[in-house]
Design an enzyme around this catalytic site. Structure first.
Site, PDB file in Angstrom:
ATOM      1  N   THR A  52       0.817  -1.215   0.000  1.00 30.13           N
ATOM      2  CA  THR A  52       0.000   0.000   0.000  1.00 30.13           C
ATOM      3  C   THR A  52       0.847   1.259   0.000  1.00 30.13           C
ATOM      4  OG1 THR A  52      -0.151  -0.095   2.419  1.00 30.13           O
ATOM      5  CG2 THR A  52      -1.924  -1.141   1.154  1.00 30.13           C
ATOM      6  N   VAL A 101      -2.776   0.168  -4.002  1.00 31.28           N
ATOM      7  CA  VAL A 101      -3.497   0.397  -2.760  1.00 31.28           C
ATOM      8  C   VAL A 101      -4.832  -0.317  -2.850  1.00 31.28           C
ATOM      9  CG1 VAL A 101      -4.515   2.123  -1.231  1.00 31.28           C
ATOM     10  CG2 VAL A 101      -2.392   2.627  -2.445  1.00 31.28           C
ATOM     11  N   SER A 123      -9.970 -17.099   7.090  1.00 30.29           N
ATOM     12  CA  SER A 123      -9.562 -17.134   8.496  1.00 30.29           C
ATOM     13  C   SER A 123     -10.494 -18.066   9.259  1.00 30.29           C
ATOM     14  CB  SER A 123      -9.620 -15.735   9.114  1.00 30.29           C
ATOM     15  OG  SER A 123      -9.454 -15.798  10.523  1.00 30.29           O
ATOM     16  N   TYR A 161     -14.715  -8.292  10.048  1.00 30.42           N
ATOM     17  CA  TYR A 161     -13.638  -9.179   9.601  1.00 30.42           C
ATOM     18  C   TYR A 161     -14.179 -10.580   9.313  1.00 30.42           C
ATOM     19  CZ  TYR A 161      -9.043 -11.516   9.718  1.00 30.42           C
ATOM     20  OH  TYR A 161      -7.922 -12.250   9.412  1.00 30.42           O
TER      21      TYR A 161
END
Length: 256
Positions: A45, A72, A150, A163
């Protein structure tokens, strides 16, 4: 061209795009693919992040011509930005979407801007990247797409509604996209890490770390290299019969 010339012709190296490659899991993935002979382009980024990627990859193998490219991936990035990157640096044989961020807070205190930023960096950017990269993969009838999810996307975690939503979305998108590109030599999979020792997890309170450790069957936290090994397998020819799958790499923190 003679038969001997054909045999001695240089083998075209596969080209991989790894997002969020300046540190942590992304850096480990980029380094491993580079060491395995891929030409790696990593995104960051900032210019400083891109310089970090380039230096790291050059240290792995100066012969690979791997480098860092800057993109980015956030609320200000557009689909056109991603298309421009893929057009200038691609086509890619492999896409590994690792970029993500957290801005933890309980839902009642969570600002809409933080919600949107986490969704955009983790999920919306994957939509942009997969769309741009899969075009050439379908055309050449070969490609490997792997996204990082995740364990939180399945088990949840207080303060991480945004998230968890983004990571669960990645898994759903992976399965649907796998169907869309099936039969064209392109596979799409997800790796879902558990608690991995990175800069992001180092700042967590010791109390929370100990709780997670007590719930992890192997009795230790994972390393970034553990995730890199899983990604390396899924992008290899050995995993050609695996698609639409989520590979949990969590030390038994969550067992299916």
């Amino acid at each position: 061209m003679t038969e001997n010339q054909t045999e001695n012709a240089p083998v075209k190296r596969k080209k991989a795009l790894v997002t969020g490659a300046s540190r942590g899991i992304g850096a480990a993935i980029a380094a491993q693919l580079c060491a395995e002979g891929y030409e790696v382009v990593g995104t960051a980024t900032s210019e400083n992040g891109a310089s970090t990627i380039s230096a790291a990859l050059e240290a792995v193998n100066a012969e690979t011509q791997s480098r860092g490219a800057v993109l980015v991936l956030g609320t200000d990035s557009t689909e056109e930005d991603v298309q421009a990157l893929v057009a200038s640096e691609g086509p890619f044989d492999v896409l590994v979407h690792n970029a993500g961020m957290s801005a933890d807070n309980l839902l009642l205190r969570l600002k809409s801007a933080d919600w949107q930023k986490v969704i955009d960096v983790s999920l919306t950017s994957f939509y942009y990247l997969a769309k741009a990269c899969s075009r050439s993969m379908i055309k050449q009838k070969y490609g490997r797409i792997v996204a990082l999810s995740s364990v939180v996307g399945r088990m949840g975690n207080p303060g991480q509604t945004h998230y968890a939503a983004a990571k669960a979305g990645i898994e759903g998108m992976t399965r649907s996209l796998a169907w869309e590109v099936s039969g064209r030599g392109v596979t799409v999979n997800t790796v879902a890490p558990g608690f991995i020792e990175t800069d992001m997890t180092k700042v967590l309170p010791d109390e929370q770390k100990q709780l997670m450790l007590s719930r992890t069957a192997v009795g230790q936290f994972g390393k970034a290299e553990d995730i890199a090994s899983a990604v390396s397998f899924l992008v290899s020819d050995k995993a050609g019969f695996i698609t639409g799958a989520t590979l949990p790499v969590n030390g038994g923190l969550l067992m299916n």
